[in-house]
Structure formats: structure tokens, C-alpha cells
Design an enzyme around this catalytic site. Structure first.
Site, short mmCIF file in Angstrom:
data_model
loop_
_atom_site.label_atom_id
_atom_site.label_comp_id
_atom_site.label_asym_id
_atom_site.label_seq_id
_atom_site.Cartn_x
_atom_site.Cartn_y
_atom_site.Cartn_z
N LYS A 34 -23.17 -84.09 -40.29
CA LYS A 34 -21.83 -83.75 -39.80
C LYS A 34 -21.96 -82.98 -38.49
CE LYS A 34 -17.85 -80.68 -40.83
NZ LYS A 34 -17.18 -79.81 -41.80
N ASP A 82 -14.81 -76.27 -35.29
CA ASP A 82 -13.78 -76.60 -36.27
C ASP A 82 -12.70 -75.52 -36.28
OD1 ASP A 82 -12.29 -77.51 -38.37
OD2 ASP A 82 -13.79 -77.11 -39.93
N LYS A 139 -7.25 -72.70 -39.18
CA LYS A 139 -7.98 -71.65 -39.91
C LYS A 139 -7.47 -70.28 -39.45
CE LYS A 139 -12.44 -73.99 -40.44
NZ LYS A 139 -12.45 -74.06 -41.91
N ASP A 156 -20.43 -75.61 -37.43
CA ASP A 156 -20.01 -76.79 -38.18
C ASP A 156 -20.74 -78.07 -37.75
OD1 ASP A 156 -18.53 -77.39 -40.40
OD2 ASP A 156 -16.74 -78.00 -39.30
N ASP A 159 -8.00 -79.66 -41.88
CA ASP A 159 -9.23 -78.87 -41.92
C ASP A 159 -10.30 -79.52 -42.79
OD1 ASP A 159 -10.91 -76.82 -41.32
OD2 ASP A 159 -9.98 -75.34 -42.63
N GLU A 167 -11.88 -82.14 -42.29
CA GLU A 167 -12.17 -83.15 -41.27
C GLU A 167 -13.58 -83.72 -41.40
OE1 GLU A 167 -12.73 -80.05 -40.91
OE2 GLU A 167 -14.72 -80.06 -39.98
N ARG A 201 -15.27 -84.70 -43.94
CA ARG A 201 -15.35 -85.88 -44.80
C ARG A 201 -14.78 -87.11 -44.11
NH1 ARG A 201 -11.95 -82.87 -49.39
NH2 ARG A 201 -13.10 -81.15 -48.46
N1 BES Z 1 -16.27 -76.53 -41.86
C1 BES Z 1 -15.49 -76.22 -43.00
C2 BES Z 1 -16.32 -75.71 -44.17
C3 BES Z 1 -17.09 -74.42 -43.99
C4 BES Z 1 -16.63 -73.26 -44.57
C5 BES Z 1 -18.29 -74.40 -43.31
C6 BES Z 1 -17.36 -72.09 -44.45
C7 BES Z 1 -19.00 -73.22 -43.16
C8 BES Z 1 -18.55 -72.08 -43.75
C9 BES Z 1 -14.73 -77.45 -43.48
O1 BES Z 1 -14.40 -78.37 -42.50
C10 BES Z 1 -13.46 -76.97 -44.09
O2 BES Z 1 -12.71 -76.34 -43.41
N2 BES Z 1 -13.27 -77.26 -45.37
C11 BES Z 1 -12.10 -76.84 -46.06
C12 BES Z 1 -11.70 -77.96 -46.98
C13 BES Z 1 -10.38 -77.76 -47.66
C14 BES Z 1 -9.26 -77.82 -46.63
C15 BES Z 1 -10.19 -78.82 -48.70
C16 BES Z 1 -12.44 -75.60 -46.87
O3 BES Z 1 -13.54 -75.53 -47.41
O4 BES Z 1 -11.60 -74.71 -46.94
ZN ZN Z 2 -15.63 -78.46 -40.83
ZN ZN Z 3 -12.55 -77.91 -41.51
#
Ligand code: BES
Ligand code: ZN
Ligand code: ZN
Length: 494
Positions: A263, A268, A275, A286, A345, A347, A349
Site C-alpha cells: 500500500k 492519508d 481524519k 501510510d 478514509d 482508501e 483497500r
Molecule cells: N491509514 C489508515 C490506517 C492507519 C491507522 C495506519 C493508524 C496507521 C496508523 C487507514 O487508511 C484508515 O484510515 N483506516 C480506517 C478505516 C475505517 C474508516 C474503516 C481506520 O482504521 O480508522
Molecule cells: Zn490509509
Molecule cells: Zn485512511
């Protein structure tokens, strides 16, 4: 840095510093410690018994100008219980010792072998630790940068080992550690320095230097292929997306390749599902999965592995603008499946969905993707282990073995079919979020939808991309680089 192996006694090694790992339950009455303690007139025992130094794992004590020896310093490093002294602790001990002495004006550092682990594996782990500790990650400081005066590392063992095997292991350890440091360096670059096109240029430089073949798709090519899920994420950014393909052809033309997918979200923001500031602060990391794959491909090429390996890196920046995707948008992915994007967010996946669908055309023997995918995985495993999911037992076993060698910890999480329901959409084939619970699992279930029949594993490294509080090192960990290389190295088809 010069790295060598010497078969000699500890007091016959010419060096500036001698690093001596000491166990909590060590024996001062006989063997090596009693010899050293005799030479030092009881100093070792004095330090230990006075409790000036308790010998806790990774804690160092420096003995200055040890009497009667040609050395300038002896560094005692706590090495935990003798019984638990494995590859992981050897690496940790090396990190701690080098971290302690690298800023001293000392050039030649000797490490005393104390483990009973296979000498070649131990040497590899130790050299990895040494080189990981010399990279400081303060490239952006103009002053006060951490200095490193070490020029030479000597691994000393009183026993005769298979010299060729140990030297090969030192070479292998150097390549693995240099690759890990390369990943760390890239991950540490902020979003204004590394964006998708920069990452692609970086891949080009690496490919040219080490003889990998490279193809980079821009947005027009990605659109032509039908990678509309990945492009939907990129829409909100002024920086165009890239799809990077790296190839190492070390096996026969007939041999099914291994595909590594990383990825590469260079920043992000969350997109319209923005966020909060604290969560956004660190989102340059990220792209950690992408950097692990790029660095692993570098090491695979340098080691000249006799395997066919393909690295796929979908890379985008997730931003907001009048062109950005909206929550509720529906996109058609490369696989043909439609996705209801309820949270912009989630993204990672989306870009991985297209990369995994693309991977199918190689008919790979195995696919491993690695991503900072979910905060939920951090909730589950904190900063200690990455989550791993697999639809194939032999890939899982291979990753476990790779993890044991590399010291990067994994923990398996489930893929039961019952979780898939959480992703049912009323109007599209699948939605991109599964609700509040089991977020790491529903993310993996989402990816599984795009894997088809391929034997596959997914590593969620969101908790382990960076070092935290008490760790001796700072910034990015380069996690995954060594697991991927060890996995590829030891992979057996069939
Ligand atoms: N890049 C984030 C995940 C992340 C969180 C990486 C903490 C490193 C440290 C990912 O893209 C994300 O934001 N995921 C969301 C998914 C949710 C919206 C289903 C999350 O984990 O909150
Ligand atoms: Zn991310
Ligand atoms: Zn994200």
C-alpha cells in the site's frame, strides 16, 4: 562499514571496544565471564553486585580503560535470560550496544559471541542489529545529527565455525539491514517530499541500480486497464497516481512468480471522511507497505535469489478537493465488482483491490500484500505485532518462519465467512467499511474479495510502522522488508 568474522579469544582481538552480552542468570564462577573478571580484578562482579547495573535486557554499562587490556572500553549489555537468547534478542542486544557507543570516538567494535544459536544465523541477526542502529533517521536536522564513528565491526568467537557460512550470513545480514534502512529512510520522508511520482522515480533509481525491470503506469494507463477504484482515491489530489511494477526474474521462464503488493498512500488525510488532526499527523507513514515491497525487491535483486518475484505498488495521495470522491460514491474496480465507498478514509483497500485483481494475471504461486490498513489492528495488537491473514496454510507457515528469522512479529487473525456479511451493500457488490467491530478483519475480508483463486496472505502493519516511546530507535521501523525477503528466499513451490 567493514564487517568481519574472527576466530579468536576475546583478549586477543585488536579493537577499541569489546561488547559483552551478559545474561541475568549468568555464571561468573566459570567460563568466559570468570576469565574476564579475573583479568579485570573482579570489576565485572563488582558492577553487577553493587547493582550499579542490573543487567536488564538492552541496558548498557561502560567500563572505561579496563586495566591490563589493550582495549579502551568494554560495554556490558543486558541480554535477558540465557534460555531466551534467540535471534530476536541477539539483534536487540546489537542495536542497544551500537546505539550506546556509536557517538564515541571509537572505530573498531568487537562483539563477543555468547549464544548457542547456529553461528551463521546469529551472525546475520547481529549484523542486522548493528546496521539498523547506525541509521539514525535525522536526515532533516541541520545540526545535532547523531554521529557514528564506527568503521569496523568484528564478530569474535572462540570456537571454530564454518567460516564460509558465517561470512555469507554477514553478507546476507548486511543486505537485509541496508534494505530495511532504505525502507526506513523512504517512510520517514514527509508527504511534501515523497508523493506518488517521487516514489515511482525512487523505484526507477533502485531498479536501474540493481537490475530489476520496471514499468510505471500513469493515470491514463491505469484508466485504460480499469483501475477505477485506485483512481477514485487519487481524484482529490493534485498529485497523480502511479502503479509501479518491479520484476526480478531469477527463476525459470516457466516458474510461477511470487507477487508482493504494498500500500503506497504517500499521505492519508482521510479525504472527505477527514481524519482529526492528531490522527492525521503521522499519515506520511501510510506508504510503509509500499516501501517494504520496494526495499524487499532491492534485497531480492542484490541477493540474486533464484526466484521470480514481482512487486506491485499502487500509489496515491488521499486528499480533499472539489474533485475528490464523496462518501456514498460507487466505483467499478478492475475486477468488475462495484464498491460503495461509504468512508473515504478506508482508501487503502480500494487501491489494494485493484492491485490484487491485477496480480491475478501473473497466475502467481503466492501473493502477499502488506499495508498500514486499519487502526483496528493497532487496537488489537498495539505496537508489538502485525496482524496476518491467510487463505492458504503453507503461505502462513512460510510467513511464520520468515518472521522467526527476521524478528518482526506477526499474529494470525481470522477470515471466517461470517464476517463477509458486514460488508454487504444494498446497492453495490460490496461496501468499503464493515461497521464498528472487527475492523482489521472486515478490511481483510474486503481484500479477499479481489484475490480470486490465488494463494494469498495479507499483513496489516498499521501498529508497527514506527518505533514508540521506550524503543532505542526512532521513526520508521522498515517493518516487513526482512519478512518479505526471508519469505521469498525460503519459499518452496507445491
Ligand atoms: N491509514 C489508515 C490506517 C492507519 C491507522 C495506519 C493508524 C496507521 C496508523 C487507514 O487508511 C484508515 O484510515 N483506516 C480506517 C478505516 C475505517 C474508516 C474503516 C481506520 O482504521 O480508522
Ligand atoms: Zn490509509
Ligand atoms: Zn485512511
Amino acid at each position: 562499514m567493514k564487517i568481519e568474522f574472527q576466530h579468536s579469544q576475546w583478549d586477543q582481538t585488536e579493537c577499541d571496544v569489546l561488547v559483552l552480552p551478559i545474561f541475568e542468570d549468568d555464571d561468573y564462577q566459570s567460563g568466559l565471564l570468570s576469565q574476564i573478571d579475573d583479568k579485570l580484578d573482579g570489576l565485572l562482579r563488582e558492577v553487577r553486585e553493587n547493582e550499579e547495573w542490573k543487567g536488564k535486557m538492552g541496558d548498557c554499562a561502560v567500563l572505561y580503560r579496563p586495566p591490563g587490556l589493550p582495549l579502551r572500553r568494554i560495554v556490558l549489555v543486558g541480554a535477558g535470560q540465557r534460555e531466551h537468547y534467540d535471534l530476536g534478542t541477539i539483534r536487540e542486544v546489537a542495536v542497544a550496544a551500537v546505539n550506546r557507543v556509536k557517538s564515541y570516538h571509537l572505530k573498531r567494535v568487537a562483539f563477543c559471541r555468547r549464544s548457542r544459536v547456529d553461528a551463521a544465523l546469529a551472525a546475520q541477526a547481529a549484523v542486522e542489529g548493528v546496521l539498523l542502529a547506525t541509521y539514525s533517521g535525522d536526515d532533516f536536522k541541520t545540526e545535532d545529527r547523531a554521529k557514528n564513528f564506527i568503521e569496523e565491526i568484528i564478530f569474535v568467537s572462540p570456537e571454530a565455525h564454518d567460516r564460509q557460512a558465517v561470512e555469507e550470513a554477514l553478507h546476507r545480514g548486511s543486505i537485509l539491514a541496508e534494505a530495511t534502512n532504505y525502507a526506513r529512510y523512504l517512510v520517514n520522508q514527509p508527504g511534501n517530499c515523497v508523493n506518488p511520482s517521487k516514489l515511482a522515480e525512487e523505484a526507477r533509481t533502485t531498479a536501474e541500480k540493481y537490475g530489476l525491470s520496471l514499468e510505471v503506469m500513469g493515470e491514463p494507463e491505469m484508466e485504460e486497464e480499469g483501475m477505477l477504484a485506485a483512481l477514485a482515491v487519487a481524484r482529490g489530489s493534485d498529485e497523480p497516481a502511479r502503479f509501479i511494477i518491479l520484476r526480478h526474474q531469477g527463476g525459470g521462464d516457466e516458474e510461477a512468480p511470487l507477487v508482493l503488493v504494498g500500500k503506497g498512500v504517500t499521505f492519508d488525510s482521510g479525504g472527505y471522511s477527514l481524519k482529526p488532526p492528531a490522527a492525521m499527523e503521522d499519515m506520511k507513514v501510510d506508504k510503509s507497505g509500499a516501501c517494504a515491497v520496494l526495499a524487499a525487491m532491492q534485497a531480492v535483486a542484490r541477493l540474486g535469489l533464484k526466484k521470480n518475484v514481482i512487486g506491485l505498488i499502487p500509489t496515491v495521495e488521499n486528499m480533499v478537493s472539489g474533485r475528490a470522491q464523496r462518501p456514498g460514491d460507487i466505483v467499478r474496480s478492475l475486477s468488475g465488482k462495484t464498491i460503495e465507498v461509504l468512508n473515504t478514509d478506508a482508501e487503502g483497500r480500494l487501491i489494494l483491490a485493484d492491485a490484487l485483481a491485477y496480480a491475478q494475471r501473473y497466475k502467481p504461486a503466492a501473493v502477499v500484500d502488506i499495508a498500514t490498513l486499519t487502526g483496528a489492528c493497532v487496537v488489537a495488537l498495539a505496537h508489538v505485532r502485525a496482524g496476518v491473514f491467510a487463505n492458504d496454510e503453507s503461505i502462513f507457515a512460510g510467513l511464520e518462519e520468515a518472521s522467526r528469522r527476521s524478528g518482526e512479529r506477526l499474529w494470525r487473525l481470522p477470515l471466517d465467512r461470517q464476517y463477509r456479511k458486514l460488508l454487504d451493500s444494498d446497492i453495490a457488490d460490496i461496501k468499503n467499511v464493515g461497521g464498528r467491530w472487527g475492523g482489521a478483519v472486515t478490511a481483510a475480508k474486503f481484500l479477499e474479495e479481489f484475490v480470486g483463486e490465488m494463494p494469498w496472505a495479507h499483513i496489516d502493519m498499521a501498529g508497527v510502522d514506527s518505533f514508540h516511546e521506550s524503543a532505542p530507535l526512532k521513526g520508521a521501523t522498515g517493518f516487513g522488508t526482512r519478512i518479505l525477503v526471508e519469505f521469498v528466499s525460503h519459499f518452496q513451490a507445491g
